[in-house]
Scaffold this active site. Structure first.
Site, mmCIF file in Angstrom:
data_model
loop_
_atom_site.group_PDB
_atom_site.id
_atom_site.type_symbol
_atom_site.label_atom_id
_atom_site.label_comp_id
_atom_site.label_asym_id
_atom_site.label_seq_id
_atom_site.Cartn_x
_atom_site.Cartn_y
_atom_site.Cartn_z
ATOM 1 N N LYS A 90 22.203 -8.719 -0.900
ATOM 2 C CA LYS A 90 21.794 -9.487 0.284
ATOM 3 C C LYS A 90 21.109 -8.646 1.356
ATOM 4 C CE LYS A 90 24.155 -13.621 -0.400
ATOM 5 N NZ LYS A 90 25.435 -13.400 -1.109
ATOM 6 N N GLU A 112 23.611 -18.080 8.587
ATOM 7 C CA GLU A 112 24.785 -18.763 8.053
ATOM 8 C C GLU A 112 25.340 -17.885 6.936
ATOM 9 O OE1 GLU A 112 21.865 -19.250 6.642
ATOM 10 O OE2 GLU A 112 22.579 -18.860 4.603
ATOM 11 N N SER A 378 25.208 -8.365 -9.076
ATOM 12 C CA SER A 378 24.730 -8.635 -7.715
ATOM 13 C C SER A 378 25.590 -8.019 -6.615
ATOM 14 C CB SER A 378 24.627 -10.148 -7.500
ATOM 15 O OG SER A 378 25.846 -10.788 -7.816
HETATM 16 C C1 LIG Z 1 25.824 -14.385 -2.107
HETATM 17 C C2 LIG Z 1 26.041 -13.780 -3.408
HETATM 18 C C3 LIG Z 1 25.563 -14.387 -4.576
HETATM 19 C C4 LIG Z 1 24.900 -15.733 -4.600
HETATM 20 O O1 LIG Z 1 23.720 -15.832 -3.879
HETATM 21 P P1 LIG Z 1 22.304 -15.888 -4.569
HETATM 22 O O2 LIG Z 1 21.382 -16.236 -3.470
HETATM 23 O O3 LIG Z 1 22.363 -16.944 -5.628
HETATM 24 O O4 LIG Z 1 22.033 -14.549 -5.146
HETATM 25 C C5 LIG Z 1 25.744 -13.729 -5.773
HETATM 26 N N1 LIG Z 1 26.382 -12.539 -5.834
HETATM 27 C C6 LIG Z 1 26.868 -11.928 -4.727
HETATM 28 C C7 LIG Z 1 27.564 -10.635 -4.864
HETATM 29 C C8 LIG Z 1 26.715 -12.529 -3.495
HETATM 30 O O5 LIG Z 1 27.198 -11.921 -2.406
#
Ligand SMILES: *Cc1c(COP(=O)(O)O)cnc(C)c1O
Length: 401
Positions: A90, A112, A378
């Site tokens: 992010k 948000e 992610s």
């Molecule tokens: C917020 C988040 C997501 C989901 O958000 P996307 O916009 O779909 O990427 C996925 N993995 C992690 C670790 C997150 O913090």
């Protein structure tokens, strides 16, 4: 078909656009007119690339996971977005948008957040760049993500609880949109995923596209080939997946696999699997697939992971789904948990619950031993330790794999 870029009205196929109240239009129009010139300028890129490298810690490793590869009898690489500063992908977007806001002359940042990861990333960028930060967060998410709330506060952000509806992410987005209507000139709204009115889906996808840019370079360095056979990512709104797919989406020989949160199961009434359950509708400023009743009221989503607990999906992904360019999987809570423990045991990496949904696709699809499979990890699991510990203690999931 051009999957990567929306048309001038922000459409990916039939999905996208800017369905916003008239009072918001000047803000959105200003962004539409200026975003590409600013983010492609040399000035902006110099500062942004420097921060990605020296502050965020990019490039993140592309790690060949030997033990996991042995288990699934294929070649698995993990793109380690969990190693970014603040623990997830992010920050790539938050830093980019806060920098953009500064170029637009806005001094007040508003965002948000669901899991709190986007709020932390935005508060971090604001602390670094010296801007005021307000974060809307559902009251229930504030309870289940207490450590991230503490981080935001320490970083100087004001966290405001969204107390309407399900008191989760979609309600926080509603509050944020209201705030933007009331503060159109001073404020930039940092949207946390590839959702919202045009140009946000494209803006966020561009900031996250660094993920697939690096995958290409690193894979080439490590294996002599630039393209994997598969790229797998989890989809909440879809930003890490958009970033991981971006530079592969026009390359037909790369298969794209997307993992949605099935919750307790698609038919359980407690799910967030939007492509399976959604219909064409408008949510938070764009036309896409939405979990809704026949008369257009949003259905409460459910996922064990706060970051995937969203009743919509970005227009980029709705189009990939419709055109069958990507294959979508619904991963249930318990399947994600099992994969999180498996990765921890095999590789010594505790993943975020969201990322564990992407890992669980390994159980759903069979791969060839020669296939190169890249999974976007992610984020890291620190924020989910309470959930993991509960599972360990109730004995329903053993650490043996
Ligand atoms: C917020 C988040 C997501 C989901 O958000 P996307 O916009 O779909 O990427 C996925 N993995 C992690 C670790 C997150 O913090």
């Amino acid at each position: 078909m051009n999957y990567k870029n929306p048309d001038e009205y922000g459409y990916y196929g039939e999905f996208g656009g800017a369905f916003i109240p008239e009072m918001l239009y000047p803000n959105v129009e200003e962004l539409q007119k200026k975003y590409l010139d600013i983010i492609e300028s040399e000035d902006f890129q110099r500062e942004y690339q420097d921060l990605l490298k020296n502050y965020v810690g990019r490039s993140t490793p592309l790690y060949y996971a030997e033990n996991l590869s042995d288990k699934y009898q294929t070649q698995i690489y993990l793109k380690r977005e969990d190693l970014n500063h603040t623990g997830a992908h992010k920050i790539n977007n938050a830093l980019g948008q806060v920098l953009l806001a500064r170029h637009l002359g806005k001094r007040r940042i508003m965002a948000e957040t669901g899991a709190g990861q986007h709020g932390v990333a935005t508060a971090t960028a604001c602390a670094l760049l010296g801007l005021k930060c307000i974060v809307y967060m559902g009251e229930i998410d504030i309870q289940r993500q207490a450590p991230n709330v503490a981080r935001m506060k320490m970083l100087g952000a004001e966290v405001i609880a969204a107390t309407s509806g399900s008191k989760t992410l979609k309600d926080a987005v509603n509050e944020a949109l209201k705030d933007w209507i009331n503060n159109p000139v001073t404020t930039h709204y940092v949207i946390g995923s590839v959702v919202g009115p045009h140009p946000f889906p494209d803006l966020v996808a561009r900031f996250q596209s660094v993920i697939s840019k690096e995958i290409k370079e690193q894979l080439h360095e490590q294996t002599g080939r630039q393209n994997p056979d598969y790229v797998i990512a989890c989809v909440g709104g879809g930003s890490n997946a958009a970033g991981a797919f971006y530079h592969f989406v026009e390359e037909e020989n790369v298969k794209l696999l997307a993992a949605e949160a099935g919750g307790h199961g698609i038919d359980s009434g407690m799910s967030a699997a939007t492509t399976f359950l959604g219909t064409l509708g408008v949510l938070h400023g764009s036309k896409s697939l939405v979990m809704q009743t026949k008369d257009g009221q949003v259905i409460e989503p459910h996922s064990i992971s706060a970051g995937l607990d969203y009743p919509g999906i970005g227009p980029f992904h709705a189009n990939l789904f419709k055109e069958k360019r990507a294959e979508f999987f619904s991963i249930n809570d318990d399947e994600a948990l099992k994969s999180a423990f498996e990765l921890t045991k095999l590789e010594g990496i505790i993943p975020a619950l969201e990322s564990a949904h992407a890992l669980a696709v390994l159980e759903k699809k069979s791969f060839d031993p020669k296939d190169v499979v890249v999974i976007c990890l992610s984020g890291r699991g620190d924020k989910d330790m309470e959930t993991y510990l509960k599972k360990l203690e109730d004995g329903s999931l053993k650490m043996e794999v």
